[in-house]
Structures are given as C-alpha cells and as structure tokens.
Design a protein around this motif. Sequence first.
Motif, PDB file in Angstrom:
ATOM      1  N   THR A  54       0.812  -1.210   0.000  1.00  0.00           N
ATOM      2  CA  THR A  54       0.000   0.000   0.000  1.00  0.00           C
ATOM      3  C   THR A  54       0.847   1.261   0.000  1.00  0.00           C
ATOM      4  N   PHE A  55       1.907   1.275   0.770  1.00  0.00           N
ATOM      5  CA  PHE A  55       2.635   2.513   1.000  1.00  0.00           C
ATOM      6  C   PHE A  55       3.998   2.581   0.341  1.00  0.00           C
ATOM      7  N   SER A  56       4.289   1.711  -0.611  1.00  0.00           N
ATOM      8  CA  SER A  56       5.596   1.802  -1.255  1.00  0.00           C
ATOM      9  C   SER A  56       5.471   1.656  -2.762  1.00  0.00           C
ATOM     10  N   HIS A  60      10.556   3.824  -2.554  1.00  0.00           N
ATOM     11  CA  HIS A  60      10.058   5.051  -1.949  1.00  0.00           C
ATOM     12  C   HIS A  60       8.742   4.797  -1.222  1.00  0.00           C
ATOM     13  N   VAL A  61       8.570   5.475  -0.090  1.00  0.00           N
ATOM     14  CA  VAL A  61       7.308   5.430   0.636  1.00  0.00           C
ATOM     15  C   VAL A  61       6.393   6.465   0.011  1.00  0.00           C
TER      16      VAL A  61
END
Length: 102
Positions: A54-56, A60-61
Amino acid sequence: MNVWIAIAATAVGCYLVKLLGLLVPAGALERPLVERLAALLPVALLAALTAQQTFSTGHHVLLDARGAGLAAAAAALVLRAPFLVIVGAAVLVTAGVRALGG
C-alpha cells in the motif's frame, strides 16, 4: 539459465523446509508459546505485506489513493461490516480519490 537455477533451488528449499516441519516432535508444537506464535504470525505477515504493497513504490514510501482505500477498509472493519462491504468500500474510496486527482 540463471532463472531456472533459482527456481530449482527455491523448489528444493521449499521441499526441505516442509520436510523439516514434519520432523519436529509433536511435543514441541504443543507448547503454549508456539501455539500463540503460530496463530499470530500469519496475521503479522499479512499486515506487513499489506503495508508494503500500500505505502511503497519501488524504494520510496508513498501515500496515495491506496492509503485512503485502506483507511476506508479499516473503518468498515471496525464497524464489523461484511467482507464484501469492506472490499467495496476500499474500492470505491480508492477509485473516488483517483478520480479526484489524488
């Protein structure tokens, strides 16, 4: 050819791990700590996989529409909604945020 070597090594490794699991004595698996870890480990791994997906993006985040969809699913889960409602809420919120340019 290196890909096939990696596939074969992975297959052999998976087979050996499965074989090792069969060789563990039953008494070791019936300990309360082992039972508790066996119950919680899949949940922790699934949560880590969900967060990573979900967050990468690459290395990169990134916080984008997927995060909003996950938050909507979490809210529906807290409200004890049925599974299809949870998935639907996540899809609709993600699509809505993307449609708004987020």
